[in-house]
Scaffold this active site. Structure first.
Site, PDB file in Angstrom:
ATOM      1  N   CYS A  55      29.424  -0.705  -6.834  1.00  0.00           N
ATOM      2  CA  CYS A  55      29.425  -1.266  -8.185  1.00  0.00           C
ATOM      3  C   CYS A  55      28.311  -0.637  -9.039  1.00  0.00           C
ATOM      4  CB  CYS A  55      29.346  -2.793  -8.142  1.00  0.00           C
ATOM      5  SG  CYS A  55      27.711  -3.513  -8.293  1.00  0.00           S
ATOM      6  N   CYS A 110      24.761  -1.711  -8.290  1.00  0.00           N
ATOM      7  CA  CYS A 110      24.277  -1.096  -7.039  1.00  0.00           C
ATOM      8  C   CYS A 110      23.843   0.341  -7.320  1.00  0.00           C
ATOM      9  CB  CYS A 110      25.361  -1.132  -5.962  1.00  0.00           C
ATOM     10  SG  CYS A 110      25.570  -2.728  -5.154  1.00  0.00           S
ATOM     11  N   ASP A 168      19.065  -4.054 -20.878  1.00  0.00           N
ATOM     12  CA  ASP A 168      20.514  -4.111 -21.084  1.00  0.00           C
ATOM     13  C   ASP A 168      20.923  -3.017 -22.060  1.00  0.00           C
ATOM     14  OD1 ASP A 168      22.817  -6.592 -20.713  1.00  0.00           O
ATOM     15  OD2 ASP A 168      23.185  -5.054 -22.238  1.00  0.00           O
ATOM     16  N   HIS A 182      23.923  -6.100  -2.803  1.00  0.00           N
ATOM     17  CA  HIS A 182      25.054  -6.586  -3.590  1.00  0.00           C
ATOM     18  C   HIS A 182      25.357  -8.048  -3.278  1.00  0.00           C
ATOM     19  CE1 HIS A 182      28.678  -6.232  -6.038  1.00  0.00           C
ATOM     20  NE2 HIS A 182      29.200  -7.073  -5.172  1.00  0.00           N
ATOM     21  N   ASN A 206      25.806 -15.350 -16.069  1.00  0.00           N
ATOM     22  CA  ASN A 206      27.221 -15.633 -16.259  1.00  0.00           C
ATOM     23  C   ASN A 206      27.928 -15.525 -14.914  1.00  0.00           C
ATOM     24  OD1 ASN A 206      27.063 -15.935 -19.116  1.00  0.00           O
ATOM     25  ND2 ASN A 206      26.961 -13.713 -19.315  1.00  0.00           N
ATOM     26  N   HIS A 222      28.057  -8.160  -9.989  1.00  0.00           N
ATOM     27  CA  HIS A 222      26.841  -8.038  -9.168  1.00  0.00           C
ATOM     28  C   HIS A 222      25.859  -9.003  -9.808  1.00  0.00           C
ATOM     29  CE1 HIS A 222      23.802  -5.284  -6.916  1.00  0.00           C
ATOM     30  NE2 HIS A 222      23.081  -6.231  -7.495  1.00  0.00           N
ATOM     31  N   HIS A 278      23.275 -10.976 -11.621  1.00  0.00           N
ATOM     32  CA  HIS A 278      22.214 -10.542 -12.528  1.00  0.00           C
ATOM     33  C   HIS A 278      21.795 -11.698 -13.409  1.00  0.00           C
ATOM     34  CE1 HIS A 278      26.117  -9.683 -14.436  1.00  0.00           C
ATOM     35  NE2 HIS A 278      25.546  -9.949 -15.593  1.00  0.00           N
ATOM     36  N   HIS A 331      20.043 -12.458 -17.027  1.00  0.00           N
ATOM     37  CA  HIS A 331      19.641 -11.937 -18.331  1.00  0.00           C
ATOM     38  C   HIS A 331      18.337 -12.619 -18.740  1.00  0.00           C
ATOM     39  CE1 HIS A 331      23.794 -10.401 -19.490  1.00  0.00           C
ATOM     40  NE2 HIS A 331      24.131 -11.273 -18.564  1.00  0.00           N
TER      41      HIS A 331
HETATM   42  P1  AMP Z   1      27.683 -10.110 -17.917  1.00  0.00           P
HETATM   43  O1  AMP Z   1      28.661 -10.130 -19.055  1.00  0.00           O
HETATM   44  O2  AMP Z   1      26.866 -11.368 -17.782  1.00  0.00           O
HETATM   45  O3  AMP Z   1      28.353  -9.686 -16.628  1.00  0.00           O
HETATM   46  O4  AMP Z   1      26.599  -9.022 -18.300  1.00  0.00           O
HETATM   47  C1  AMP Z   1      26.703  -7.685 -17.977  1.00  0.00           C
HETATM   48  C2  AMP Z   1      25.684  -6.990 -18.817  1.00  0.00           C
HETATM   49  O5  AMP Z   1      25.479  -5.711 -18.272  1.00  0.00           O
HETATM   50  C3  AMP Z   1      26.093  -6.800 -20.282  1.00  0.00           C
HETATM   51  O6  AMP Z   1      25.120  -7.424 -21.116  1.00  0.00           O
HETATM   52  C4  AMP Z   1      26.124  -5.278 -20.444  1.00  0.00           C
HETATM   53  O7  AMP Z   1      25.652  -4.862 -21.702  1.00  0.00           O
HETATM   54  C5  AMP Z   1      25.218  -4.817 -19.318  1.00  0.00           C
HETATM   55  N1  AMP Z   1      25.471  -3.489 -18.808  1.00  0.00           N
HETATM   56  C6  AMP Z   1      26.652  -2.978 -18.374  1.00  0.00           C
HETATM   57  N2  AMP Z   1      26.499  -1.716 -17.934  1.00  0.00           N
HETATM   58  C7  AMP Z   1      25.179  -1.428 -18.084  1.00  0.00           C
HETATM   59  C8  AMP Z   1      24.393  -0.261 -17.815  1.00  0.00           C
HETATM   60  N3  AMP Z   1      24.923   0.846 -17.294  1.00  0.00           N
HETATM   61  N4  AMP Z   1      23.069  -0.308 -18.103  1.00  0.00           N
HETATM   62  C9  AMP Z   1      22.527  -1.428 -18.629  1.00  0.00           C
HETATM   63  N5  AMP Z   1      23.212  -2.560 -18.890  1.00  0.00           N
HETATM   64  C10 AMP Z   1      24.523  -2.567 -18.639  1.00  0.00           C
HETATM   65 ZN    ZN Z   2      26.611  -4.200  -6.611  1.00  0.00          ZN
END
Ligand code: AMP
Ligand code: ZN
Length: 111
Positions: free
Chosen positions: A2, A5, A28, A44, A84, A95, A97, A99
């Site tokens: 992913c 990862c 982000d 993961h 989320n 994965h 995370h 915020h």
């Molecule tokens: P969620 O919608 O809670 O799954 O949040 C995923 C977050 O990952 C979003 O705020 C995206 O802007 C962020 N995101 C996705 N790809 C990347 C990346 N390559 N580098 C930094 N942030 C990312």
């Molecule tokens: Zn992952």
């Protein structure tokens, strides 16, 4: 593998703000506030729903790191921590995370 990862392994570049053996934190790519940082376990875990007694130590470590990450980012006036989980919450990266949002007066509403 992913995308988060890959970011944790640095095979995909990111703007890192904190790292230790188990945790990675980075900016982000599509910030929703002046400061928008994501904190992830290097291992993961799919979401909050996948946290168990066996893998939850890293979650405690993430929450121990968050105040330091927030302080380093200048968030002395407060910040919001969000994870989320699943479709109704619009989780887009599967994965775990967290915020960290701040750097302005945030909305009183969360949903
Ligand atoms: P969620 O919608 O809670 O799954 O949040 C995923 C977050 O990952 C979003 O705020 C995206 O802007 C962020 N995101 C996705 N790809 C990347 C990346 N390559 N580098 C930094 N942030 C990312
Ligand atoms: Zn992952």
């Amino acid at each position: 593998m992913c995308i988060f990862c890959e970011i944790a392994k640095k095979s995909v570049p990111s703007q890192a703000v904190f790292e230790n053996d188990t945790i990675f934190a980075f900016r982000d790519i599509n910030p929703q506030a002046p400061v928008h940082i994501l904190v992830i376990p290097k291992t993961h875990i799919a979401s909050v729903d996948a946290i168990t007694a066996e893998n939850s130590k890293v979650v405690a470590e993430i929450f121990e790191a968050i105040p330091k990450i927030a302080a380093n980012a200048g968030l002395a006036n407060g910040y919001r921590v969000i994870s989320n989980c699943g479709a109704d919450a619009c989780q887009s990266v599967k994965h775990l995370h967290f915020h960290i949002l701040g750097g302005k007066q945030l909305s009183e509403t969360m949903a």
